[in-house]
Design a protein around this motif. Sequence first.
Motif, PDB file in Angstrom:
ATOM      1  N   SER A 108       0.868  -1.169   0.000  1.00 18.98           N
ATOM      2  CA  SER A 108       0.000   0.000   0.000  1.00 18.98           C
ATOM      3  C   SER A 108       0.907   1.221   0.000  1.00 18.98           C
ATOM      4  CB  SER A 108      -0.896   0.015   1.247  1.00 18.98           C
ATOM      5  OG  SER A 108      -1.414   1.313   1.470  1.00 18.98           O
ATOM      6  N   ALA A 109       0.505   2.266  -0.710  1.00 15.05           N
ATOM      7  CA  ALA A 109       1.329   3.471  -0.812  1.00 15.05           C
ATOM      8  C   ALA A 109       1.459   4.198   0.515  1.00 15.05           C
ATOM      9  CB  ALA A 109       0.748   4.413  -1.867  1.00 15.05           C
ATOM     10  N   THR A 110       0.558   3.926   1.461  1.00 11.81           N
ATOM     11  CA  THR A 110       0.615   4.605   2.755  1.00 11.81           C
ATOM     12  C   THR A 110       1.221   3.740   3.861  1.00 11.81           C
ATOM     13  OG1 THR A 110      -1.660   3.923   3.250  1.00 11.81           O
ATOM     14  CG2 THR A 110      -1.355   6.077   2.207  1.00 11.81           C
ATOM     15  N   SER A 111       1.538   2.483   3.561  1.00 15.59           N
ATOM     16  CA  SER A 111       2.098   1.596   4.583  1.00 15.59           C
ATOM     17  C   SER A 111       3.575   1.902   4.817  1.00 15.59           C
ATOM     18  CB  SER A 111       1.954   0.137   4.161  1.00 15.59           C
ATOM     19  OG  SER A 111       2.773  -0.704   4.961  1.00 15.59           O
ATOM     20  N   VAL A 140      12.237   9.987  -1.694  1.00 16.46           N
ATOM     21  CA  VAL A 140      11.394  10.894  -2.477  1.00 16.46           C
ATOM     22  C   VAL A 140      10.360  10.107  -3.279  1.00 16.46           C
ATOM     23  CG1 VAL A 140      11.367  12.578  -4.369  1.00 16.46           C
ATOM     24  CG2 VAL A 140      13.159  12.691  -2.620  1.00 16.46           C
ATOM     25  N   LEU A 141      10.799   9.017  -3.898  1.00 23.86           N
ATOM     26  CA  LEU A 141       9.915   8.225  -4.756  1.00 23.86           C
ATOM     27  C   LEU A 141       8.882   7.421  -3.972  1.00 23.86           C
ATOM     28  CD1 LEU A 141      12.460   6.883  -7.396  1.00 23.86           C
ATOM     29  CD2 LEU A 141      10.772   8.710  -7.686  1.00 23.86           C
ATOM     30  N   THR A 142       9.099   7.246  -2.672  1.00 23.65           N
ATOM     31  CA  THR A 142       8.169   6.437  -1.863  1.00 23.65           C
ATOM     32  C   THR A 142       7.393   7.278  -0.855  1.00 23.65           C
ATOM     33  OG1 THR A 142       9.928   5.921  -0.268  1.00 23.65           O
ATOM     34  CG2 THR A 142       9.589   4.369  -2.099  1.00 23.65           C
ATOM     35  N   THR A 143       7.441   8.601  -0.995  1.00 23.67           N
ATOM     36  CA  THR A 143       6.686   9.470  -0.088  1.00 23.67           C
ATOM     37  C   THR A 143       5.210   9.147  -0.185  1.00 23.67           C
ATOM     38  OG1 THR A 143       8.290  11.251  -0.378  1.00 23.67           O
ATOM     39  CG2 THR A 143       6.127  11.863   0.471  1.00 23.67           C
TER      40      THR A 143
END
Length: 200
Positions: A6-9, A194-197
């Motif tokens: 998940s992008a927020t995990s 930066v890419l996984t913020t």
Amino acid sequence: MKLYYSATSPYARKVRVLIIEQGLQDAVSLERADPMAENAATRIGNPLSKIPALELKDGTHLFDSPVICEYLDHEAAGEALLPKDGDRRWAVLTAQALGDGILDAALSLVMESRRPETERSAFWQDRWTAAIHRGVDEIAEDVTSDRKVFDLGRITYACALGYLDFRLPDLDWRGPHPNLVTWFDEISARESFVLTTPPE
């Protein structure tokens, strides 16, 4: 290989950072997954229905983030982010456990805050908050001892601090720790972070 995430995990972010740092982007495809969805456990190959989970080429599934990070770091050709032996290995594993422990407490606070106010436990909220503050104090001391180190422990620290900013800004870990803020800002400027913020 496939990484279910998940992008927020923050736990998945830790794995994604390691993938970028070790140059494994072509070896691991990213598959967004909702662990709360029906049949999610079957889809991601984790009976606990939690992410991240890594599907290997032979269909084997690995979980959770410490296991996945160690596996991918072992498979990578770059310099190890988790030493294979010696005292440094145990120091990095302990640092990872500290960062993950802060995340565990932070996630518990977030979930508790989403319950009806009359059902929330002040005892547990206070306990989790105190654990987070003690953990950040320890991170600040560890980072000060050697600011140039970059390994899985430091990646986990940064993911934990980033999650506090993202979900619990009112805890204000920054105020008491200006030197840690400087370190965090420096590591957050790396391409992998930066890419996984997480999205707004």
